[in-house]
Motif scaffolding. Structure first.
Motif, PDB file in Angstrom:
ATOM      1  N   GLN A 217       0.820  -1.210   0.000  1.00 24.81           N
ATOM      2  CA  GLN A 217       0.000   0.000   0.000  1.00 24.81           C
ATOM      3  C   GLN A 217       0.854   1.261   0.000  1.00 24.81           C
ATOM      4  O   GLN A 217       0.450   2.298  -0.549  1.00 24.81           O
ATOM      5  CB  GLN A 217      -0.931  -0.029   1.214  1.00 24.81           C
ATOM      6  CG  GLN A 217      -2.033   1.017   1.177  1.00 24.81           C
ATOM      7  CD  GLN A 217      -3.063   0.781   2.274  1.00 24.81           C
ATOM      8  OE1 GLN A 217      -2.871  -0.050   3.156  1.00 24.81           O
ATOM      9  NE2 GLN A 217      -4.173   1.494   2.216  1.00 24.81           N
ATOM     10  N   ASP A 218       2.048   1.190   0.608  1.00 27.62           N
ATOM     11  CA  ASP A 218       2.906   2.375   0.661  1.00 27.62           C
ATOM     12  C   ASP A 218       3.715   2.583  -0.612  1.00 27.62           C
ATOM     13  O   ASP A 218       4.523   3.513  -0.689  1.00 27.62           O
ATOM     14  CB  ASP A 218       3.843   2.292   1.872  1.00 27.62           C
ATOM     15  CG  ASP A 218       4.817   1.111   1.784  1.00 27.62           C
ATOM     16  OD1 ASP A 218       4.839   0.404   0.750  1.00 27.62           O
ATOM     17  OD2 ASP A 218       5.562   0.888   2.761  1.00 27.62           O
ATOM     18  N   GLY A 219       3.517   1.729  -1.608  1.00 29.06           N
ATOM     19  CA  GLY A 219       4.211   1.868  -2.879  1.00 29.06           C
ATOM     20  C   GLY A 219       5.447   1.004  -3.024  1.00 29.06           C
ATOM     21  O   GLY A 219       5.977   0.859  -4.128  1.00 29.06           O
ATOM     22  N   SER A 220       5.943   0.449  -1.933  1.00 30.33           N
ATOM     23  CA  SER A 220       7.089  -0.451  -2.031  1.00 30.33           C
ATOM     24  C   SER A 220       6.655  -1.748  -2.707  1.00 30.33           C
ATOM     25  O   SER A 220       5.475  -2.101  -2.712  1.00 30.33           O
ATOM     26  CB  SER A 220       7.668  -0.740  -0.648  1.00 30.33           C
ATOM     27  OG  SER A 220       6.712  -1.399   0.161  1.00 30.33           O
ATOM     28  N   GLU A 221       7.606  -2.451  -3.286  1.00 31.89           N
ATOM     29  CA  GLU A 221       7.257  -3.674  -3.979  1.00 31.89           C
ATOM     30  C   GLU A 221       8.432  -4.645  -3.979  1.00 31.89           C
ATOM     31  O   GLU A 221       9.582  -4.259  -3.726  1.00 31.89           O
ATOM     32  CB  GLU A 221       6.813  -3.400  -5.414  1.00 31.89           C
ATOM     33  CG  GLU A 221       7.811  -2.661  -6.273  1.00 31.89           C
ATOM     34  CD  GLU A 221       7.255  -2.390  -7.679  1.00 31.89           C
ATOM     35  OE1 GLU A 221       7.921  -2.780  -8.645  1.00 31.89           O
ATOM     36  OE2 GLU A 221       6.156  -1.801  -7.785  1.00 31.89           O
ATOM     37  N   ARG A 222       8.114  -5.890  -4.260  1.00 32.40           N
ATOM     38  CA  ARG A 222       9.124  -6.937  -4.311  1.00 32.40           C
ATOM     39  C   ARG A 222       8.798  -7.877  -5.461  1.00 32.40           C
ATOM     40  O   ARG A 222       7.644  -8.274  -5.628  1.00 32.40           O
ATOM     41  CB  ARG A 222       9.157  -7.706  -2.979  1.00 32.40           C
ATOM     42  CG  ARG A 222      10.270  -8.730  -2.884  1.00 32.40           C
ATOM     43  CD  ARG A 222      10.311  -9.338  -1.494  1.00 32.40           C
ATOM     44  NE  ARG A 222      11.319 -10.372  -1.404  1.00 32.40           N
ATOM     45  CZ  ARG A 222      11.497 -11.156  -0.327  1.00 32.40           C
ATOM     46  NH1 ARG A 222      10.734 -10.972   0.741  1.00 32.40           N
ATOM     47  NH2 ARG A 222      12.426 -12.098  -0.318  1.00 32.40           N
ATOM     48  N   ARG A 223       9.818  -8.229  -6.222  1.00 33.58           N
ATOM     49  CA  ARG A 223       9.623  -9.142  -7.349  1.00 33.58           C
ATOM     50  C   ARG A 223      10.547 -10.346  -7.204  1.00 33.58           C
ATOM     51  O   ARG A 223      11.676 -10.223  -6.755  1.00 33.58           O
ATOM     52  CB  ARG A 223       9.914  -8.452  -8.684  1.00 33.58           C
ATOM     53  CG  ARG A 223       9.071  -7.222  -8.968  1.00 33.58           C
ATOM     54  CD  ARG A 223       9.288  -6.789 -10.403  1.00 33.58           C
ATOM     55  NE  ARG A 223       8.765  -5.469 -10.685  1.00 33.58           N
ATOM     56  CZ  ARG A 223       8.275  -5.098 -11.874  1.00 33.58           C
ATOM     57  NH1 ARG A 223       8.262  -5.962 -12.866  1.00 33.58           N
ATOM     58  NH2 ARG A 223       7.812  -3.877 -12.057  1.00 33.58           N
ATOM     59  N   GLN A 224      10.030 -11.507  -7.616  1.00 33.84           N
ATOM     60  CA  GLN A 224      10.819 -12.727  -7.642  1.00 33.84           C
ATOM     61  C   GLN A 224      10.632 -13.394  -9.001  1.00 33.84           C
ATOM     62  O   GLN A 224       9.500 -13.559  -9.465  1.00 33.84           O
ATOM     63  CB  GLN A 224      10.366 -13.682  -6.540  1.00 33.84           C
ATOM     64  CG  GLN A 224      10.649 -13.190  -5.127  1.00 33.84           C
ATOM     65  CD  GLN A 224      12.107 -13.351  -4.755  1.00 33.84           C
ATOM     66  OE1 GLN A 224      12.616 -14.456  -4.614  1.00 33.84           O
ATOM     67  NE2 GLN A 224      12.791 -12.235  -4.580  1.00 33.84           N
ATOM     68  N   THR A 225      11.733 -13.764  -9.636  1.00 32.29           N
ATOM     69  CA  THR A 225      11.648 -14.467 -10.912  1.00 32.29           C
ATOM     70  C   THR A 225      11.376 -15.952 -10.658  1.00 32.29           C
ATOM     71  O   THR A 225      11.474 -16.453  -9.534  1.00 32.29           O
ATOM     72  CB  THR A 225      12.944 -14.332 -11.708  1.00 32.29           C
ATOM     73  OG1 THR A 225      13.999 -15.019 -11.002  1.00 32.29           O
ATOM     74  CG2 THR A 225      13.322 -12.861 -11.921  1.00 32.29           C
ATOM     75  N   PHE A 226      11.059 -16.657 -11.739  1.00 33.33           N
ATOM     76  CA  PHE A 226      10.865 -18.104 -11.607  1.00 33.33           C
ATOM     77  C   PHE A 226      12.143 -18.769 -11.121  1.00 33.33           C
ATOM     78  O   PHE A 226      12.104 -19.673 -10.278  1.00 33.33           O
ATOM     79  CB  PHE A 226      10.413 -18.700 -12.946  1.00 33.33           C
ATOM     80  CG  PHE A 226       8.967 -18.443 -13.261  1.00 33.33           C
ATOM     81  CD1 PHE A 226       7.973 -19.188 -12.643  1.00 33.33           C
ATOM     82  CD2 PHE A 226       8.592 -17.458 -14.171  1.00 33.33           C
ATOM     83  CE1 PHE A 226       6.627 -18.955 -12.927  1.00 33.33           C
ATOM     84  CE2 PHE A 226       7.269 -17.221 -14.459  1.00 33.33           C
ATOM     85  CZ  PHE A 226       6.275 -17.968 -13.836  1.00 33.33           C
ATOM     86  N   ALA A 227      13.288 -18.315 -11.612  1.00 30.02           N
ATOM     87  CA  ALA A 227      14.559 -18.895 -11.186  1.00 30.02           C
ATOM     88  C   ALA A 227      14.811 -18.632  -9.701  1.00 30.02           C
ATOM     89  O   ALA A 227      15.262 -19.519  -8.968  1.00 30.02           O
ATOM     90  CB  ALA A 227      15.705 -18.338 -12.031  1.00 30.02           C
ATOM     91  N   GLN A 228      14.528 -17.416  -9.251  1.00 29.65           N
ATOM     92  CA  GLN A 228      14.764 -17.076  -7.847  1.00 29.65           C
ATOM     93  C   GLN A 228      13.853 -17.873  -6.914  1.00 29.65           C
ATOM     94  O   GLN A 228      14.301 -18.393  -5.890  1.00 29.65           O
ATOM     95  CB  GLN A 228      14.554 -15.564  -7.642  1.00 29.65           C
ATOM     96  CG  GLN A 228      15.644 -14.704  -8.248  1.00 29.65           C
ATOM     97  CD  GLN A 228      15.287 -13.220  -8.223  1.00 29.65           C
ATOM     98  OE1 GLN A 228      14.109 -12.838  -8.338  1.00 29.65           O
ATOM     99  NE2 GLN A 228      16.301 -12.367  -8.068  1.00 29.65           N
ATOM    100  N   LEU A 229      12.570 -17.987  -7.276  1.00 29.34           N
ATOM    101  CA  LEU A 229      11.652 -18.740  -6.427  1.00 29.34           C
ATOM    102  C   LEU A 229      11.966 -20.230  -6.438  1.00 29.34           C
ATOM    103  O   LEU A 229      11.795 -20.915  -5.427  1.00 29.34           O
ATOM    104  CB  LEU A 229      10.211 -18.504  -6.880  1.00 29.34           C
ATOM    105  CG  LEU A 229       9.446 -17.357  -6.209  1.00 29.34           C
ATOM    106  CD1 LEU A 229       8.035 -17.273  -6.754  1.00 29.34           C
ATOM    107  CD2 LEU A 229       9.406 -17.535  -4.698  1.00 29.34           C
ATOM    108  N   SER A 230      12.429 -20.721  -7.569  1.00 26.84           N
ATOM    109  CA  SER A 230      12.811 -22.129  -7.641  1.00 26.84           C
ATOM    110  C   SER A 230      13.956 -22.415  -6.670  1.00 26.84           C
ATOM    111  O   SER A 230      13.898 -23.365  -5.878  1.00 26.84           O
ATOM    112  CB  SER A 230      13.238 -22.485  -9.073  1.00 26.84           C
ATOM    113  OG  SER A 230      13.730 -23.803  -9.152  1.00 26.84           O
ATOM    114  N   ALA A 231      14.986 -21.567  -6.695  1.00 23.90           N
ATOM    115  CA  ALA A 231      16.143 -21.763  -5.814  1.00 23.90           C
ATOM    116  C   ALA A 231      15.771 -21.517  -4.355  1.00 23.90           C
ATOM    117  O   ALA A 231      16.181 -22.268  -3.461  1.00 23.90           O
ATOM    118  CB  ALA A 231      17.270 -20.838  -6.234  1.00 23.90           C
ATOM    119  N   ARG A 232      15.007 -20.468  -4.102  1.00 25.76           N
ATOM    120  CA  ARG A 232      14.642 -20.129  -2.731  1.00 25.76           C
ATOM    121  C   ARG A 232      13.765 -21.225  -2.112  1.00 25.76           C
ATOM    122  O   ARG A 232      13.929 -21.578  -0.942  1.00 25.76           O
ATOM    123  CB  ARG A 232      13.918 -18.786  -2.714  1.00 25.76           C
ATOM    124  CG  ARG A 232      13.421 -18.354  -1.367  1.00 25.76           C
ATOM    125  CD  ARG A 232      14.521 -18.214  -0.338  1.00 25.76           C
ATOM    126  NE  ARG A 232      13.979 -17.797   0.953  1.00 25.76           N
ATOM    127  CZ  ARG A 232      14.575 -17.992   2.105  1.00 25.76           C
ATOM    128  NH1 ARG A 232      15.738 -18.607   2.145  1.00 25.76           N
ATOM    129  NH2 ARG A 232      14.018 -17.575   3.225  1.00 25.76           N
TER     130      ARG A 232
END
Length: 586
Positions: A70-85
């Protein structure tokens, strides 16, 4: 052309079915005739499909998850990043003792750790019990006990809810450190390479959902590694998702619809899951994010759509080209207003926690006003007359078990009586009533236990509610039978008003007049009350509570003068009746 070759391996069969639907996404006749569910013996969607997306050069760098706050901050994860994480989380959970078949209560908000943990659990072969953060300790005791949970993964802010929840279960907190709880942040130290301890059978349990319970205690719905991950190919088809789409779905974690449209359907397509988190719903703010983020497809429940049409939809310069509604049927008035502003028609769909989408208006097809469409590829729908038990043009929506769809649950866990009722006569019974026209389009009538008779005429609450919501003063409405000594029952409307309208006689007259002009005499709203609607924590209207209230308020044989005194604590209830308005007869 068919979607798979018999005997193909798990990933190959899944991929063939998925690609077939993508190739025929606007050709319903070919898709319905040619689609076959993948034949899966061994299948682990996270290891075989999601990790494939994470390794494929065409998709690995694409955003899989995009969370905007809501405050405008955001986070993105790629398929590769989520796979490894998710590999790291799986390794860490394994180190804490999680083994195949162990049950995990997952109670997180829309945060990256939710998706990491779900993927990790799938890779481990663990069973996830999704839980909303709105649950109270009594609800959690039920989930721990009946769900036989051995692990809970919970946001730090909600750990105090477990203080009085007994049981031998490992406690994992996400966020700030909590005394006595393992810290999820330690998972970051685990290896990023994961090796499964064996094969995952497609029939192995994956998800245990506690239903929202609109009429009774929650049922425990069991899904497998096939029924939801691969079963949601039908949902992917309904929405019309394609690789690279940015898909926004308004749904809270813990409910089946979140898995439908925030996990399996978009990631089956290789699309981006977009989340917009807010503490209080703000239609203008949501529309601004739809515009800023370039949303291609958008799904929301009717409650959200009804609030959106009260805002200025035209602020979205490039509206989503694929928009759908789910959770409850959409009223025609909502569909018309959105189409007028965006030039796109909302496509309704019907499904349950027990299934993936069963019936829908799919892309590129004629959308008939009021109809929720036709059976989606892979689903064979029969309408069964509730009196004779035989197929009819109007009756209960049932699924033919001879041609059992992959997206249908295993059953209700540890509940032989409910399973026998649900699967009686060679059909899965949804408990919902609908009619089918000559073209195969199905129109929703209502829950079997919501439809009622007035003056010996059958009344569909949904039909009357759709008329009421067309009135500018009505934000939401629920129609139930109100006992009547002469007619047995008459339709009564409980109404939530839009901003700027007073709950007074003039407003009641205006709404009743509108209903009178639009409805046949036997369907007219005879009583009206302004009130908040009781809902489940998943947002569905609990008409059963309103029906009980009416039985208390209007016991057969009581006079109108004593009705108010019978209700609740004895406080006066302002109920407007059509006979008190001479203006209606002018």
């Amino acid at each position: 052309m068919t979607s798979q070759a018999p005997g193909a391996g798990g990933l190959a069969a899944f991929r063939a079915a998925r690609d077939f639907l993508l190739a025929h996404r606007e050709d319903y006749d070919s898709a319905y005739a040619g689609f076959h569910w993948p034949e899966l013996t061994e299948f682990n969607w996270a290891l075989e499909w999601f990790d494939h997306l994470g390794a494929d050069p065409d998709s690995s760098g694409r955003t899989a998850l995009w969370i905007v706050e809501q405050d405008g901050s955001e986070r993105r994860q790629t398929f590769a990043q989520l796979s490894a994480r998710s590999n790291q989380v799986a390794n860490w959970l394994r180190g804490r003792g999680v083994t195949r078949g162990d049950r995990i209560v997952l109670m997180l908000g829309n945060q990256v750790e939710l998706w990491e943990t779900l993927l990790a659990a799938i890779k481990l072969g663990a069973v996830v019990i999704p839980a909303t953060t709105l649950l109270a300790p009594a609800d959690l005791r039920d989930r721990i006990t009946r769900g036989q949970a051995r692990y809970v993964v919970v946001g730090a802010a909600d750990t105090d809810k477990f203080a009085d929840v007994p049981g031998e279960y490992d406690r994992i907190a996400v966020g700030a450190p909590v005394a006595g709880w393992a810290s999820y942040t330690d998972a970051a130290q685990a290896p990023a390479a994961f090796v499964p301890d064996g094969v995952t059978r497609a029939s192995d349990p994956l998800l245990l959902y506690f239903t929202s319970g609109t009429t009774a205690a929650p049922k425990l719905v069991e899904h497998t590694h096939a029924s939801y991950p691969a079963g949601h190919l039908s949902t992917m088809y309904w929405i019309g998702l394609t690789p690279g789409d940015v898909h926004l779905n308004i749904s809270s974690p813990g409910w089946a619809k979140h898995a439908w449209s925030n996990v399996f359907a978009p990631w089956n397509a290789g699309a981006t899951v977009l989340i917009y988190n807010y503490s209080r719903f703000d239609a203008a703010a949501l529309l601004a994010q739809i515009d800023r983020c370039g949303v291609d497809s958008f799904c929301a429940p009717p409650t959200v759509w009804r609030m959106l049409i009260q805002a200025d939809l035209t602020v979205v310069r490039n509206p989503p080209c694929k928009i759908v509604g789910a959770g409850e049927p959409l009223n025609p008035e909502v569909i018309e207003q959105v189409e007028k502003a965006w030039g796109v028609r909302i496509r309704d769909g019907f499904g349950q926690t027990e299934t993936t989408v069963q019936i829908a208006n799919s892309p590129g097809q004629l959308v008939k006003p009021g109809s929720m469409g036709r059976p989606v590829p892979g689903y064979h729908v029969t309408l069964v007359d509730v009196t004779t038990g035989k197929p009819a043009q109007e009756g209960e929506i049932c699924l033919d078990l001879v041609q059992r769809p992959l997206g249908l649950m295993v059953g209700y866990r540890d509940d032989a009586v409910r399973n026998a009722e649900a699967m009686a006569g060679g059909y899965y019974h949804t408990g919902d009533v609908a009619s089918r026209d000559a073209d195969g389009y199905i129109t929703y009538i209502g829950r079997a236990d919501d439809v009622f008779k007035a003056s010996d005429y059958r009344i569909s609450p949904f039909e009357l509610e759709s008329v009421l919501i067309e009135h500018p003063a009505v934000a939401e409405a629920a129609v139930v039978p109100s006992p009547d000594a002469i007619r047995l029952a008459v339709p009564k409307a409980y109404v939530v008003l839009t901003d700027g309208h007073a709950p007074d006689r003039d407003t009641a007259l205006s709404i009743l007049r509108h209903a009178r002009q639009q409805l046949a005499p036997y369907k007219r709203i005879r009583r009206l009350e302004f009130a908040e609607l009781p809902k489940t924590i998943s947002g569905k209207i609990r008409r059963v509570e309103l029906r009980r209230r009416e039985e208390e308020l209007h016991p057969l044989g009581a006079t109108a003068a004593t009705a108010a005194a019978v209700a609740g604590s004895g406080a006066a209830v302002r109920e407007y009746r059509d006979e008190e308005f001479p203006e209606l007869r002018e």
